[in-house]
Design an enzyme around this catalytic site. Structure first.
Site, short mmCIF file in Angstrom:
data_model
loop_
_atom_site.label_atom_id
_atom_site.label_comp_id
_atom_site.label_asym_id
_atom_site.label_seq_id
_atom_site.Cartn_x
_atom_site.Cartn_y
_atom_site.Cartn_z
N HIS A 165 -9.50 4.71 7.91
CA HIS A 165 -9.71 3.28 7.59
C HIS A 165 -9.48 2.46 8.87
CE1 HIS A 165 -8.25 4.55 3.36
NE2 HIS A 165 -9.50 4.92 3.58
N CYS A 201 -2.25 5.42 -2.08
CA CYS A 201 -1.23 4.46 -2.47
C CYS A 201 -1.01 4.54 -3.97
CB CYS A 201 -1.64 3.07 -2.06
SG CYS A 201 -3.22 2.65 -2.77
#
Ligand code: ADP
Ligand code: SF4
Length: 687
Positions: A173, A31
């Site tokens: 994740h 990100c």
């Protein structure tokens, strides 16, 4: 310079399904805090990495449907065709420099509360969402699952049309629906999507098959899968279900991108994990698949990278943070100058951008996030526009970066440092437990400066006003740093704490300077970043009885943004540091401190021989203020420009000091205007 043949293996091309990657350097999804709100900034930032030699450049999470929105995070979106152009910008920027563009398609199910779309989030089973919003996700019906597959398929087609080469199915994740279906913790279903591992992995399998069927002719299908959650037998483990999933689906995707979950465990800071730390979890993957494998581990050393390939651990060197700290890492190895690599220090200041929902910044690379909006390039800077000599005072992060970048521009620079060592606060803090890698901020700059004949560095040179006037350089930059307060003034106490300063009161500077401190110690942390916790650990390691007092409910709260809070607090508690939360320090006396509960005001007392106050800093700006207040003397001495930067201007993060030094070097000869000094991405009013 020619490349060291030992590193040749890193530059071998590797096939990924129908595609060929030009080398083994792979920027895995990460990100950026930019995403759909800052698409031009995002595209330029990724394009610069492609220029720096990475073979594959990935997006961050890209939400495939509004029923899984991540607001307020500004990740990528592919909800309909109108989202294609923003992502196409990135694919083009990456292709322009010969790299492959990868996109990470995700539906995060119950990780966020759908605060924007306002529909109940989806999950394998009924569950509260992960964020503390009072929202529950609902168990997906078979229709929902069929819909999800259709949305994923459409998103894959749009991603292909946007120009992406590699399409991810994301189960890395625990914030993705396929991973949640696989996990017994999330999946309590009794239909064909629940129960046995085969059933729980069904959705993952179907999404991989769907994606291949939709775009497999032109694009490669990658998966990201977290092989271990570090939860022991209660979670997915590399020697249990993690391995079984890889075995089950071994040949289905074109590439395995493997990591550990959750994000706190994946992007660990250097305070807690070393380079290559994920090998113990991911090393098995290459043994059970013939497909190329990429993994991460904050790799910055080419020798470690070669070792990973030669020992059959990985096929691609995956990197997020090392590619942020140095977008040109592959080029520097390829060109035979690995000593020029600006190594990531593992501080996670970059992560704090995403966590605080702003474009990321980096301690080592001040240009990140500025590639488009200020047109800063990490490896290119305009040549000097004058013969002005520059005197930079103070060789902390701000002064070092300022001198380095000015030197790169060709300016003649004199850098004067009062002490006998360079690096300022970064040198001092790097001696604290776990922070040794932070010294890279100094080492990179000092080694670059050593190769710049037009930059002179003087140690043991504390400059006074008279000295500065004697130099008579047209440009003077003051980067003299800051010191910690001894009176307790900070966020909670806006006026000095009664009883301070006194002989038993110490500051972080005292602790770092090795001033003898007697126990028991009360450390009052009203700063809430990393330093209070690190200092408590340091004092404890000296065998002292330590109690950390904080007005907030958790220790080092800000480190939530760097993914460290949980580890820091548990490490302190395990080390036997006492923790007193929600308490203000209201008075200090020779035998201890008075505390008050921040909610009720209830008084309590801790006996202590010493008190360490970690509250706030004051700029060391006397030199600047003295010069600033006497324009005549400055003019007589020939000083035309005077500037104060870094902590001496306003104390902040090391990243801010580096940035301030860099910014001065870039902009010192630009005209001063009232304009906003960066480009903005304005919302288009056209739909
Ligand atoms: P920053 O983070 O802004 O770079 P630091 O505190 O890390 O600030 O670094 C400031 C540096 O400036 C320290 O190394 C300090 O010794 C040095 N310094 C402070 N005052 C003077 C001075 N008058 N002359 C030369 N160096 C100074
Ligand atoms: Fe590495 Fe810190 Fe930069 Fe992130 S901010 S890339 S962790 S140096």
């Amino acid at each position: 310079m020619a490349r060291d043949p030992r590193y040749d293996i890193l530059f071998e091309p590797v096939d990924i399904g129908p595609l060929r990657a030009r080398n083994r350097f792979y920027q895995v999804p990460h990100c950026s805090g930019m995403g759909y709100r800052h698409p031009r900034a995002e595209a330029r930032m990724r394009g610069v990495k492609a220029e720096g030699g990475w073979a594959v450049i990935s997006t961050q999470e890209c939400s495939i449907h509004w029923s899984g929105d991540y607001e307020p995070s500004p990740d990528a979106l592919l909800w309909d065709d109108r989202d294609i152009p923003a992502l196409a910008l990135m694919a083009e920027a990456v292709h322009e420099h010969g790299a492959l563009a990868a996109i990470e398609l995700t539906h995060n199910g119950p990780m966020a509360g759908n605060l924007y779309s306002r529909v109940p989030p989806l999950a394998p089973s009924h569950t509260p969402v992960d964020d503390p919003d009072p929202v529950q996700a609902r168990a997906m019906t078979k229709t929902d699952i069929a819909n999800l597959r259709a949305w994923h398929r459409k998103a894959a087609l749009r991603a292909r049309d946007a120009g992406f080469d590699i399409i991810y199915v994301y189960a890395g994740h625990d914030l993705s629906l396929p991973m949640q279906f696989i996990s017994r913790r999330w999946n309590h279903r009794s239909d064909e999507y629940g129960g046995s591992l085969e059933n729980r992995a069904r959705l993952f399998r179907e999404l991989i098959e769907d994606t291949r069927e939709a775009v497999g002719e032109r694009c490669a299908v990658a998966v990201r899968f977290a092989v271990d959650e570090l939860l022991g037998p209660g979670g997915i483990t590399a020697d249990g279900e993690g391995r079984e999933v890889v075995e089950m689906l071994a040949e289905l995707p074109d590439l395995w991108d493997v990591n550990v979950s959750n994000w706190n465990n994946d992007s660990t800071t250097s305070r807690f994990e070393r380079e290559g730390n994920q090998e113990k979890y991911t090393a098995f993957v290459k043994q059970v698949t013939s497909k190329p494998v990429v993994g991460v581990g904050r790799f910055t050393s080419p020798d470690t990278m070669v070792s990973q390939i030669k020992r059959g651990v990985l096929d691609f060197i995956g990197a997020a943070r090392p590619s942020i700290a140095d977008p040109f890492l592959p080029k520097k190895i390829e060109e035979g100058r690995p000593e020029d690599i600006r190594e990531c220090i593992g501080c996670n200041v970059c992560v704090s951008g995403e966590r605080r929902i702003v474009p990321m910044r980096c301690t080592q690379n001040p240009t990140v996030g500025e590639e488009w909006r200020r047109d800063w390039h990490p490896e290119r800077i305009a040549p000097s526009s004058s013969q002005d000599k520059v005197l930079v005072i103070g060789a902390g992060p701000a002064g070092l970066e300022c001198a380095r970048a000015l030197g790169e521009r060709g300016y003649a620079v004199t850098l004067a440092e009062a002490g006998d060592e360079l690096g300022g606060r970064v040198t001092r803090e790097s001696r604290l437990p776990g922070l040794a890698e932070w010294a890279r901020v100094r080492d990179y700059r000092v080694s670059q400066l050593a190769r710049m004949p037009q930059v002179e560095v003087y140690r043991d040179s504390r400059l006074s006003v008279e000295h500065v006037l004697e130099f008579g350089f047209p440009r003077v930059v003051i980067a003299t740093g800051a010191h910690w307060r001894r009176d307790g003034v900070g966020r909670t106490n806006r006026v000095p704490i009664p009883g301070s300063p006194a002989g038993n009161v110490y500051t972080p500077d005292d602790v770092m300077d090795g001033v003898p401190i007697a126990g028991p110690v009360v450390l009052f942390d009203d700063d809430h970043a990393y330093l209070g916790g690190v200092l408590a650990e340091e004092l404890r390691s000296r065998g002292l009885d330590v109690t950390l007092v904080t007005p907030l409910a958790q220790v080092s709260v800000w480190t939530w943004a760097t993914l460290e809070q949980f580890r820091i607090q548990s490490q302190l508690m395990n080390a036997g540091v006492g923790v007193a939360t929600c308490r203000n320090l209201t008075a200090i006396d020779p035998n201890g401190v008075e505390l008050a509960c921040i909610y009720t005001g209830a008084r309590s007392r801790i006996e202590a021989a010493s008190v360490v106050l970690v509250t706030a800093r004051l700029p060391d700006d006397e030199l600047f203020l003295a010069l600033e207040s006497d324009a005549e003397k400055r003019a007589d001495a020939g000083i035309r420009h005077l500037e104060c930067i870094g902590d001496a201007h306003a104390p902040s993060l090391i990243a801010a000091a580096v940035y301030a030094g860099h910014r001065y070097a870039r902009e010192c000869d630009e005209p001063v205007t009232d304009e906003i000094p960066f480009r903005r991405e304005l919302v288009a009013i056209n739909d």
